[in-house]
Motif scaffolding. Structure first.
Motif, PDB file in Angstrom:
ATOM      1  N   ARG A  51     -26.664 -38.983  70.174  1.00 49.11           N
ATOM      2  CA  ARG A  51     -26.164 -38.836  68.800  1.00 49.11           C
ATOM      3  C   ARG A  51     -26.108 -40.183  68.084  1.00 49.11           C
ATOM      4  O   ARG A  51     -26.624 -40.342  66.974  1.00 49.11           O
ATOM      5  N   ASP A  52     -25.451 -41.157  68.726  1.00 49.29           N
ATOM      6  CA  ASP A  52     -25.214 -42.434  68.049  1.00 49.29           C
ATOM      7  C   ASP A  52     -26.498 -43.233  67.861  1.00 49.29           C
ATOM      8  O   ASP A  52     -26.718 -43.836  66.805  1.00 49.29           O
ATOM      9  N   MET A  53     -27.358 -43.240  68.872  1.00 51.15           N
ATOM     10  CA  MET A  53     -28.585 -44.015  68.729  1.00 51.15           C
ATOM     11  C   MET A  53     -29.534 -43.373  67.718  1.00 51.15           C
ATOM     12  O   MET A  53     -30.323 -44.073  67.074  1.00 51.15           O
ATOM     13  N   SER A  54     -29.442 -42.070  67.537  1.00 48.55           N
ATOM     14  CA  SER A  54     -30.251 -41.422  66.493  1.00 48.55           C
ATOM     15  C   SER A  54     -29.855 -41.944  65.112  1.00 48.55           C
ATOM     16  O   SER A  54     -30.718 -42.202  64.266  1.00 48.55           O
ATOM     17  N   VAL A  55     -28.553 -42.103  64.882  1.00 53.73           N
ATOM     18  CA  VAL A  55     -28.073 -42.665  63.616  1.00 53.73           C
ATOM     19  C   VAL A  55     -28.488 -44.123  63.491  1.00 53.73           C
ATOM     20  O   VAL A  55     -28.961 -44.567  62.436  1.00 53.73           O
ATOM     21  N   HIS A  56     -28.333 -44.875  64.566  1.00 58.20           N
ATOM     22  CA  HIS A  56     -28.697 -46.292  64.589  1.00 58.20           C
ATOM     23  C   HIS A  56     -30.186 -46.459  64.270  1.00 58.20           C
ATOM     24  O   HIS A  56     -30.576 -47.291  63.436  1.00 58.20           O
ATOM     25  N   GLY A  92     -36.665 -38.725  67.413  1.00 58.06           N
ATOM     26  CA  GLY A  92     -37.087 -37.341  67.577  1.00 58.06           C
ATOM     27  C   GLY A  92     -36.850 -36.829  68.984  1.00 58.06           C
ATOM     28  O   GLY A  92     -36.441 -35.677  69.180  1.00 58.06           O
ATOM     29  N   MET A  93     -37.080 -37.690  69.981  1.00 52.91           N
ATOM     30  CA  MET A  93     -36.829 -37.287  71.359  1.00 52.91           C
ATOM     31  C   MET A  93     -35.346 -36.998  71.589  1.00 52.91           C
ATOM     32  O   MET A  93     -34.978 -35.984  72.195  1.00 52.91           O
ATOM     33  N   MET A  94     -34.492 -37.900  71.095  1.00 53.36           N
ATOM     34  CA  MET A  94     -33.052 -37.731  71.330  1.00 53.36           C
ATOM     35  C   MET A  94     -32.497 -36.511  70.612  1.00 53.36           C
ATOM     36  O   MET A  94     -31.680 -35.766  71.172  1.00 53.36           O
ATOM     37  N   LEU A  95     -32.940 -36.278  69.385  1.00 56.87           N
ATOM     38  CA  LEU A  95     -32.490 -35.078  68.676  1.00 56.87           C
ATOM     39  C   LEU A  95     -33.028 -33.822  69.354  1.00 56.87           C
ATOM     40  O   LEU A  95     -32.349 -32.778  69.394  1.00 56.87           O
ATOM     41  N   GLY A  96     -34.236 -33.918  69.889  1.00 56.20           N
ATOM     42  CA  GLY A  96     -34.801 -32.792  70.619  1.00 56.20           C
ATOM     43  C   GLY A  96     -33.999 -32.455  71.862  1.00 56.20           C
ATOM     44  O   GLY A  96     -33.798 -31.280  72.195  1.00 56.20           O
TER      45      GLY A  96
END
Length: 224
Positions: A51-56, A92-96
Motif C-alpha cells: 500500500r505505502d510503496m504504491s503511494v510513494h 502495478g505489481m503491488m496493487l495487483g
C-alpha cells in the motif's frame, strides 16, 4: 514523445498487473497446501509495504513527468523516463497483489502510513515526516516524499533549475524508498514481494549514485 512515454507507462501497468497475479500466488506460507493462496493479513508488513510503496512510487512517477516537460536535457529526460516506467511497473505489481489477496489499497481509518514498519530514523530533512509516529507535513506522507509546495516549485521551474530541483527531490525520494524497501526485505513474508523489495534497493542505490554525479555536473549537491 509525451504520448509515447505516457502510453509506455500505461502498458507497463497493464503487464505488471498480469505478472502480479502470477507472482503473488502461494508465496506467503510455505506450509500452505499446493494450489492454495496464502493471504497476508491486512496489518502485515506485506500488505502495508504494498500500500505505502504504491503511494510513494506514484509521486516519483508524477515528479518524473513534471521534469520531462520542464527541460530539454536528454540525460535528465532519460532518467525521468526510466524512473517513471520502472516505478509504474512496480506499482502495478503491488496493487495487483493487493487485489489478489482481497485486501484494501488504502490503510484502515486512523492508521498512520508506515505503521507496518515500527523503526524510525529514516533519512529526511528538518520538519519532514520522519516515521510512522510523525504527522505528515504539507502532503509528505512518508519518508523522502516531496511536499505539495515542492511539487509546485518543480512544476514552475525551467531548465537547469528544474533539473537540479528534480534530482534533489528524487534523491530524497529514493533514500526514503530504500529505507522502506529494506524494511520489507527484512519483514515481508511473501517471497515475491521480498525479491521485489531487494531489487528496489539495488536499483535505487544505483540511481542515487547517478543522480549525485548529475548534480555535481550542474554545480549542485543533494540536500543535507
Amino acid at each position: 514523445m509525451r504520448w509515447a512515454a505516457g502510453g509506455a507507462v500505461l502498458l507497463a501497468l497493464l503487464f505488471a498487473g498480469a505478472a502480479a497475479v502470477a507472482s503473488g500466488r502461494g508465496g506467503g506460507d510455505a506450509a500452505a497446501p499446493a494450489g492454495t493462496l496464502a493471504v497476508p493479513a491486512a496489518g502485515s508488513a506485506d500488505a502495508g509495504f504494498a500500500r505505502d510503496m504504491s503511494v510513494h512510487h506514484q509521486q516519483a512517477v508524477e515528479m518524473s513527468f513534471l521534469v520531462r516537460d520542464r527541460t530539454k536535457d536528454e540525460e535528465v529526460r532519460r532518467l525521468a523516463y526510466d524512473i517513471a516506467n520502472t516505478q509504474a511497473n512496480q506499482r502495478g505489481m503491488m496493487l495487483g497483489w493487493l487485489d489478489l489477496w482481497g485486501l484494501p489499497k488504502t490503510a484502515p481509518a486512523g492508521q498512520e502510513p508506515m505503521a507496518w514498519m515500527p523503526s524510525s530514523g529514516h533519512h529526511t530533512h528538518p520538519g519532514r515526516h520522519t516515521g510512522a509516529s510523525s504527522a505528515p507535513r504539507d502532503g509528505a506522507l512518508m519518508p523522502g516524499m516531496a511536499t505539495r509546495t515542492e511539487l509546485r516549485e518543480l512544476g514552475a521551474a525551467d531548465g537547469v533549475e528544474a533539473e537540479v530541483l528534480f534530482l534533489q527531490l528524487m534523491t530524497d525520494h529514493h533514500l526514503g524508498g530504500v529505507a522502506m524497501a529494506e524494511g520489507c526485505a527484512g519483514l515481508c513474508a511473501v517471497p515475491a514481494e521480498k525479491r521485489l523489495a531487494e531489487g528496489m534497493v539495488r536499483g535505487q542505490r544505483s540511481e542515487l549514485d547517478l543522480m549525485a554525479d548529475m548534480l555535481a555536473e550542474r554545480g549542485a549537491a543533494p540536500r543535507p
